[in-house]
Design a protein around this motif. Structure first.
Motif, mmCIF file in Angstrom:
data_model
loop_
_atom_site.group_PDB
_atom_site.id
_atom_site.type_symbol
_atom_site.label_atom_id
_atom_site.label_comp_id
_atom_site.label_asym_id
_atom_site.label_seq_id
_atom_site.Cartn_x
_atom_site.Cartn_y
_atom_site.Cartn_z
ATOM 1 N N PHE A 1 0.831 -1.207 0.000
ATOM 2 C CA PHE A 1 0.000 0.000 0.000
ATOM 3 C C PHE A 1 0.866 1.259 0.000
ATOM 4 C CE2 PHE A 1 -3.477 -2.394 2.420
ATOM 5 C CZ PHE A 1 -4.330 -2.421 1.336
ATOM 6 N N ALA A 23 -0.816 -5.301 7.170
ATOM 7 C CA ALA A 23 -1.142 -5.538 5.755
ATOM 8 C C ALA A 23 -0.333 -6.744 5.268
ATOM 9 C CB ALA A 23 -0.824 -4.295 4.927
ATOM 10 N N ARG A 24 -0.834 -7.364 4.229
ATOM 11 C CA ARG A 24 -0.277 -8.665 3.865
ATOM 12 C C ARG A 24 1.025 -8.600 3.058
ATOM 13 N NH1 ARG A 24 -5.674 -9.706 4.716
ATOM 14 N NH2 ARG A 24 -6.153 -11.725 5.630
ATOM 15 N N PHE A 69 -4.995 2.917 -3.552
ATOM 16 C CA PHE A 69 -6.211 2.105 -3.638
ATOM 17 C C PHE A 69 -6.797 2.156 -5.044
ATOM 18 C CE2 PHE A 69 -6.002 1.985 0.948
ATOM 19 C CZ PHE A 69 -6.521 0.729 1.230
ATOM 20 N N LEU A 90 -4.917 -0.115 -7.454
ATOM 21 C CA LEU A 90 -5.159 -1.554 -7.263
ATOM 22 C C LEU A 90 -6.241 -2.083 -8.196
ATOM 23 C CD1 LEU A 90 -5.162 -2.077 -3.376
ATOM 24 C CD2 LEU A 90 -3.364 -2.599 -5.006
ATOM 25 N N LYS A 91 -7.175 -1.199 -8.569
ATOM 26 C CA LYS A 91 -8.310 -1.654 -9.381
ATOM 27 C C LYS A 91 -8.095 -1.353 -10.865
ATOM 28 C CE LYS A 91 -10.031 -2.580 -5.348
ATOM 29 N NZ LYS A 91 -9.559 -3.810 -4.726
ATOM 30 N N GLY A 121 -7.538 -7.301 -7.258
ATOM 31 C CA GLY A 121 -7.213 -5.901 -7.005
ATOM 32 C C GLY A 121 -6.678 -5.651 -5.606
ATOM 33 N N GLN A 122 -5.801 -6.539 -5.144
ATOM 34 C CA GLN A 122 -5.269 -6.419 -3.780
ATOM 35 C C GLN A 122 -3.739 -6.471 -3.793
ATOM 36 O OE1 GLN A 122 -7.438 -9.846 -2.109
ATOM 37 N NE2 GLN A 122 -8.719 -8.405 -1.015
ATOM 38 N N ILE A 123 -3.161 -6.094 -2.663
ATOM 39 C CA ILE A 123 -1.740 -6.369 -2.442
ATOM 40 C C ILE A 123 -1.682 -7.583 -1.521
ATOM 41 C CG2 ILE A 123 -1.048 -3.972 -2.756
ATOM 42 C CD1 ILE A 123 -0.780 -5.124 0.719
ATOM 43 N N PRO A 124 -0.583 -8.358 -1.494
ATOM 44 C CA PRO A 124 0.652 -8.132 -2.227
ATOM 45 C C PRO A 124 0.695 -8.918 -3.541
ATOM 46 C CG PRO A 124 0.989 -9.882 -0.642
ATOM 47 C CD PRO A 124 -0.461 -9.473 -0.523
ATOM 48 N N GLU A 137 -1.436 -13.762 -3.729
ATOM 49 C CA GLU A 137 -1.785 -14.509 -2.514
ATOM 50 C C GLU A 137 -0.544 -14.616 -1.620
ATOM 51 O OE1 GLU A 137 -4.538 -15.556 -1.025
ATOM 52 O OE2 GLU A 137 -5.803 -14.819 -2.637
ATOM 53 N N SER A 138 -0.625 -13.951 -0.473
ATOM 54 C CA SER A 138 0.547 -13.892 0.407
ATOM 55 C C SER A 138 1.036 -15.286 0.818
ATOM 56 C CB SER A 138 0.240 -13.038 1.641
ATOM 57 O OG SER A 138 -0.904 -13.514 2.306
HETATM 58 N N1 LIG Z 1 -5.838 -13.625 0.460
HETATM 59 C C1 LIG Z 1 -5.120 -12.470 0.007
HETATM 60 C C2 LIG Z 1 -5.728 -11.256 0.684
HETATM 61 C C3 LIG Z 1 -5.059 -9.977 0.226
HETATM 62 C C4 LIG Z 1 -5.661 -8.784 0.930
HETATM 63 O O1 LIG Z 1 -6.670 -8.896 1.660
HETATM 64 N N2 LIG Z 1 -5.067 -7.623 0.699
HETATM 65 C C5 LIG Z 1 -5.578 -6.413 1.290
HETATM 66 C C6 LIG Z 1 -4.491 -5.759 2.130
HETATM 67 S S1 LIG Z 1 -4.018 -6.764 3.498
HETATM 68 C C7 LIG Z 1 -5.944 -5.444 0.171
HETATM 69 O O2 LIG Z 1 -5.227 -5.319 -0.787
HETATM 70 N N3 LIG Z 1 -7.067 -4.737 0.332
HETATM 71 C C8 LIG Z 1 -7.474 -3.746 -0.597
HETATM 72 C C9 LIG Z 1 -8.708 -4.148 -1.324
HETATM 73 O O3 LIG Z 1 -9.163 -5.293 -1.180
HETATM 74 O O4 LIG Z 1 -9.199 -3.300 -2.063
HETATM 75 C C10 LIG Z 1 -3.632 -12.616 0.369
HETATM 76 O O5 LIG Z 1 -3.331 -13.261 1.374
HETATM 77 O O6 LIG Z 1 -2.794 -12.112 -0.382
#
Ligand SMILES: N[C@@H](CCC(=O)N[C@@H](CS)C(=O)NCC(=O)O)C(=O)O
Length: 217
Positions: free
Chosen positions: A8, A19-20, A42, A45-46, A57-60, A71-72
């Protein structure tokens, strides 16, 4: 080739390391691997460039040459499988360490995640108190079993492994809630994880992004 991970740009946790990207950074530090970080807003991400790497659309994310992962847990497993220090050499011990990785993410984390989410999204709902108590019960069930299994050992199965790395990461979400602290051996287990030099380097690096202070250690 130096891997690149995403994190992030402005972590909502203000640098608490929840955060992951944190487990990925920690695994890379345990493995003694340098890495680069690409920060994402944010909005970014999308956008298509990030969605090509992370469909949700997530990290990491993790890029290393032609390999792109998300997927972490999968990323930590990839790092652990390719570098010494996070999985035992013995095939059976390795399988057990991998089992603990899944247990952390599939069995222990879900009620903890729901508990966090409820406190953000359901605070004004009429059923909030009831829901919170139910989730606390579910969490205590998991922590009680984990505490009994860990006993007085330092780590879940012999030497520190990627299973401990993910379990400590998951349990850290409960710090300060009173739930973790009710199990002194689990609180001490988390403290042991946090005392590892690799954890500290990873923590400092992500927190420096929020505090503006340079990472050290
Ligand atoms: N299962 C995924 C979950 C990833 C996750 O939840 N990422 C969060 C941050 S900890 C994120 O990017 N959230 C922003 C969003 O979903 O828009 C992993 O372990 O990588």
């Amino acid at each position: 080739m130096t891997p690149i991970i995403t994190a992030f740009e402005n972590s909502p946790d203000g640098g608490k390391g929840l955060a992951r990207d944190m487990p990925v950074r920690w695994a890379l530090e345990e493995a003694g691997r340098p890495y680069e970080v690409r920060l994402r807003s944010f909005t970014a991400l999308k956008e298509p460039a990030h969605l090509a790497l992370q469909p949700f659309g997530q990290i990491p994310t993790y890029e290393e040459g032609d390999l792109a992962l998300f997927e972490s847990g999968a990323i930590v497993f990839h790092i652990a499988a390719r570098h010494a220090g996070l999985l035992p050499d013995d095939a059976d011990a390795r399988a057990r360490a991998i089992t603990w990785m899944f247990a952390a993410l599939n069995t222990v984390e879900p009620p903890i995640f729901e508990y966090d989410l409820a406190q953000i999204l359901e605070r004004d709902a009429p059923w909030y108190g009831q829901r919170l108590r139910a989730l606390e019960d579910s969490i205590r069930k998991r922590l009680g079993a984990l505490s009994a299994r860990l006993g007085e050992a330092d780590w879940l199965d012999g030497a520190f492994s990627a299973g401990d790395l993910l379990m400590v990461t998951v349990l850290r979400r409960l710090q300060g809630s009173g739930l973790l602290e009710a199990y002194p051996n689990l609180a001490a287990y988390v403290a042991r994880g946090e005392a590892r030099p690799a954890f500290k380097r990873a923590f400092d690096a992500q927190s420096a992004l929020c505090t503006g202070r340079p990472a050290h250690g």
